[in-house]
Design a protein around this motif. Structure first.
Motif, short mmCIF file in Angstrom:
data_model
loop_
_atom_site.label_atom_id
_atom_site.label_comp_id
_atom_site.label_asym_id
_atom_site.label_seq_id
_atom_site.Cartn_x
_atom_site.Cartn_y
_atom_site.Cartn_z
N LEU A 355 -5.29 18.97 14.77
CA LEU A 355 -6.13 17.94 14.15
C LEU A 355 -6.19 16.71 15.05
CD1 LEU A 355 -7.75 17.37 11.54
CD2 LEU A 355 -5.72 16.25 10.65
N LEU A 356 -7.41 16.24 15.37
CA LEU A 356 -7.60 15.11 16.27
C LEU A 356 -8.15 13.87 15.57
CD1 LEU A 356 -9.21 16.96 19.32
CD2 LEU A 356 -6.79 16.54 18.85
N ARG A 357 -8.92 14.04 14.51
CA ARG A 357 -9.51 12.92 13.80
C ARG A 357 -9.36 13.14 12.31
NH1 ARG A 357 -12.44 13.75 18.35
NH2 ARG A 357 -13.42 15.57 17.39
N LEU A 358 -8.99 12.06 11.60
CA LEU A 358 -8.78 12.13 10.16
C LEU A 358 -9.40 10.90 9.50
CD1 LEU A 358 -7.41 13.44 7.66
CD2 LEU A 358 -5.39 12.05 8.17
N GLY A 359 -10.24 11.11 8.52
CA GLY A 359 -10.87 10.02 7.78
C GLY A 359 -10.35 9.97 6.36
N LEU A 360 -9.39 9.09 6.11
CA LEU A 360 -8.81 8.92 4.78
C LEU A 360 -8.47 7.45 4.56
CD1 LEU A 360 -6.35 11.90 4.10
CD2 LEU A 360 -8.43 11.33 2.84
N HIS A 361 -8.52 7.02 3.32
CA HIS A 361 -8.16 5.64 2.96
C HIS A 361 -6.70 5.64 2.57
CE1 HIS A 361 -8.78 1.56 1.38
NE2 HIS A 361 -7.95 1.92 0.42
N LEU A 362 -5.84 5.16 3.49
CA LEU A 362 -4.40 5.12 3.25
C LEU A 362 -3.97 3.68 3.01
CD1 LEU A 362 -3.22 7.61 6.02
CD2 LEU A 362 -3.74 8.08 3.64
N GLU A 363 -3.13 3.48 2.03
CA GLU A 363 -2.73 2.13 1.62
C GLU A 363 -1.45 1.68 2.31
OE1 GLU A 363 -1.76 -0.31 -2.54
OE2 GLU A 363 -2.05 1.87 -2.53
N TYR A 364 -0.52 2.57 2.58
CA TYR A 364 0.79 2.19 3.07
C TYR A 364 0.83 2.25 4.60
CZ TYR A 364 2.14 2.65 -1.78
OH TYR A 364 2.23 2.50 -3.14
N ASN A 365 1.49 1.24 5.19
CA ASN A 365 1.53 1.14 6.65
C ASN A 365 2.31 2.29 7.28
OD1 ASN A 365 0.11 -1.28 6.55
ND2 ASN A 365 1.96 -2.51 6.36
N ASP A 366 3.36 2.74 6.63
CA ASP A 366 4.17 3.81 7.19
C ASP A 366 3.34 5.07 7.40
OD1 ASP A 366 6.29 5.30 8.06
OD2 ASP A 366 7.04 5.77 6.06
N ALA A 367 2.54 5.44 6.38
CA ALA A 367 1.70 6.63 6.51
C ALA A 367 0.64 6.45 7.59
CB ALA A 367 1.05 6.94 5.16
N ARG A 368 0.03 5.28 7.65
CA ARG A 368 -1.01 5.05 8.67
C ARG A 368 -0.44 5.15 10.08
NH1 ARG A 368 -2.72 0.64 5.35
NH2 ARG A 368 -1.94 -0.82 6.90
N HIS A 369 0.70 4.50 10.31
CA HIS A 369 1.26 4.49 11.67
C HIS A 369 1.74 5.88 12.09
CE1 HIS A 369 2.15 -0.08 11.06
NE2 HIS A 369 0.88 0.19 11.27
N ARG A 370 2.36 6.61 11.18
CA ARG A 370 2.84 7.95 11.53
C ARG A 370 1.68 8.90 11.82
NH1 ARG A 370 7.05 9.51 6.88
NH2 ARG A 370 6.79 11.55 7.91
N ILE A 371 0.61 8.82 11.02
CA ILE A 371 -0.54 9.68 11.25
C ILE A 371 -1.25 9.30 12.54
CG2 ILE A 371 -2.83 10.26 10.37
CD1 ILE A 371 -1.70 10.21 7.58
N ALA A 372 -1.40 7.99 12.80
CA ALA A 372 -2.08 7.56 14.03
C ALA A 372 -1.31 8.00 15.27
CB ALA A 372 -2.24 6.04 14.02
N SER A 373 -0.01 7.86 15.27
CA SER A 373 0.78 8.26 16.44
C SER A 373 0.74 9.78 16.63
CB SER A 373 2.23 7.79 16.27
OG SER A 373 2.80 8.35 15.09
N HIS A 374 0.76 10.55 15.53
CA HIS A 374 0.70 12.01 15.68
C HIS A 374 -0.67 12.46 16.19
CE1 HIS A 374 1.65 16.21 14.88
NE2 HIS A 374 0.46 16.31 14.28
N LEU A 375 -1.74 11.84 15.69
CA LEU A 375 -3.07 12.22 16.18
C LEU A 375 -3.24 11.88 17.65
CD1 LEU A 375 -5.36 11.21 13.17
CD2 LEU A 375 -4.45 13.45 13.74
N GLN A 376 -2.66 10.80 18.10
CA GLN A 376 -2.76 10.48 19.52
C GLN A 376 -1.96 11.47 20.36
OE1 GLN A 376 -2.58 6.65 21.05
NE2 GLN A 376 -3.87 5.72 19.50
N ARG A 377 -0.85 11.96 19.86
CA ARG A 377 -0.12 12.99 20.58
C ARG A 377 -0.94 14.28 20.66
NH1 ARG A 377 4.44 10.87 17.76
NH2 ARG A 377 4.26 12.49 16.16
N ASN A 378 -1.65 14.62 19.59
CA ASN A 378 -2.54 15.78 19.63
C ASN A 378 -3.66 15.59 20.64
OD1 ASN A 378 -0.97 16.91 17.66
ND2 ASN A 378 -2.43 16.58 15.99
N ILE A 379 -4.18 14.35 20.71
CA ILE A 379 -5.25 14.08 21.69
C ILE A 379 -4.72 14.22 23.11
CG2 ILE A 379 -6.73 12.22 22.57
CD1 ILE A 379 -6.99 11.24 19.67
N ASP A 380 -3.54 13.70 23.38
CA ASP A 380 -2.95 13.82 24.73
C ASP A 380 -2.70 15.28 25.07
OD1 ASP A 380 -3.03 11.11 24.83
OD2 ASP A 380 -0.92 10.83 24.27
#
Length: 416
Positions: A355-380
């Motif tokens: 998974l490279l791109r995800l469109g979801l409305h997330l409220e908590y910072n922990d979930a946003r940061h963990r998903i963003a860092s994992h998606l960037q690892r998938n992109i790399d």
């Protein structure tokens, strides 16, 4: 306050409280003289002890009914057990004409207000004349201070440069320094975009409202539902993108036929189902199709009626084939997913390596940061597998009430 115990014969003890006042007289710097006096409390010039011996019932019996009514009006008893009519000092002497009718009472009040003549004015109104004292606005002291010029010594070099600068150059300089109050909006945006100042606008120019650009409405989606389902079922090679966005009144049977045909399809890459009225029932059918389809790259189910549990079910289906690269599901029936659902989605995303791109409305910072860092690892990882490609990926993750946060990641990796 002092307490004195008095004992009488017959073992009767009475405690009497009396008010005691102290007065201190200073005689010298080293000695002080103190005297103690006892002053009994008084009410209306009499001691309180005299009122204790009075008989209230005897005093009330000596009053006439008129005097008792006057006394009742003066005294407002603080007793919640009494009805309001007895606690209120107002007494209406008129007898009731009948039961209370609220509608007729309001009509009578309105009628009486309309029939009551207005009070005549002491000085009648005459057009063009001033009645009373004319209001004179005070002098604006701040405006006088603003009109005064302030002399600032900038040095010979800067004064010479500013004296030779044109008006457009001074406006550009004010825009760079952030002096927004010295220019209007057209001048400011023209300076930022380096378009040149608009004609007829100087320091005293007035920005008029520009005409809004008229964009033609989007044409309705004319995709043939029956034909598209048939093409997906036949695995048509030309059908790479299927768009059912904004098509109303699609029955659940049509969705089931599409998702059933999607299980064996090997050519479709993009599926868009935005604003089609999907529910959890059809979302489960879509999840079953995603578990068997291995060619889809993009799935968009935004603006529907899918519950948070349905979104989790769709995210779980992506772990089976692991071929989907982009999934969007914002603006559903429930705007807030909740901490438990967001953490479960985070674990599912972290288990997905494709998974490279995800469109979801997330409220908590922990979930946003963990998903963003994992998606960037998938992109790399994806760019390392394709070293000759220069990729640009966008991560769309909802960040609180401001909507979506766009993180653009440009990669240029040399060949290994």
């Amino acid at each position: 306050m002092t307490t004195i115990e008095e004992t009488y014969e017959g073992e009767v003890t009475r405690k009497v409280k009396r008010r005691t006042s102290f007065k201190i007289h200073e005689t010298s710097s080293s000695t002080k003289k103190t005297t103690m006096t006892t002053a009994p409390a008084k009410l209306y010039g009499k001691d309180l002890d005299e009122y204790e011996e009075l008989d209230v019932e005897q005093l009330l019996s000596q009053l006439s009914p008129e005097e008792i009514s006057i006394l009742a009006k003066e005294v407002d008893p603080d007793d919640n057990l009494l009805p309001p009519s007895q606690r209120c000092s107002y007494e209406c002497e008129k007898k009731p004409t009948g039961p209370l009718n609220r509608k007729k009472l309001i009509e009578h009040i309105n009628k009486q207000a309309l029939e009551t003549p207005d009070k005549p004015e002491f000085k009648p109104y005459v057009a063009g004349t001033i009645r009373g004292k004319k209001w004179i606005p005070p002098e604006n002291v701040n405006q006088k201070e603003a009109d005064e010029q302030i002399a600032i010594d900038l040095g010979d070099e800067y004064e010479q440069a500013l004296s030779q600068a044109t008006q457009d150059e001074i406006i550009d300089l004010a825009a760079i320094l952030g002096f927004h109050s010295m220019m209007n909006q057209d001048q400011y945006h023209a300076s930022l975009l380096n378009k040149g100042q608009p004609l007829g606008l100087g320091w005293d120019g007035i920005t008029k409202a520009s005409q809004p650009k008229v964009f033609p409405p989007e044409p309705p989606n004319d995709t043939n539902i029956e034909l598209s389902i048939q093409m997906v079922k036949e695995d048509n090679y030309d059908l790479k993108h299927l768009n059912w966005n904004n098509i109303k009144n699609i029955s659940d049977e049509k969705f089931e036929q599409l998702f059933e045909a999607l299980k064996d399809n090997t050519n479709l890459e993009t599926l868009s189902l935005t604003n089609t009225g999907m529910t959890d029932r059809t979302a489960i059918k879509l999840a079953e199709a995603l578990e068997k389809n291995c060619t889809l790259k993009v799935v968009n189910v935004e603006t529907n009626f899918i519950s948070p549990d349905g979104i989790v079910r769709l995210m779980k289906s992506l772990l089976n084939q692991r071929s989907l690269e982009e999934f969007r599901a914002t603006n559903q029936r429930s705007q807030v997913l909740g901490n438990k659902i967001e953490m479960e989605i985070t674990k599912l995303v972290e288990s997905n390596p494709t998974l490279l791109r995800l469109g979801l409305h997330l409220e908590y910072n922990d979930a946003r940061h963990r998903i963003a860092s994992h998606l960037q690892r998938n992109i790399d990882r994806n760019c390392r597998l394709n070293p000759d490609a220069k990729a640009r990926f966008t991560v769309m993750i909802g960040c609180g009430p401001m909507g979506a946060m766009e993180l653009q990641h440009k990669l240029s990796i040399p060949a290994l």
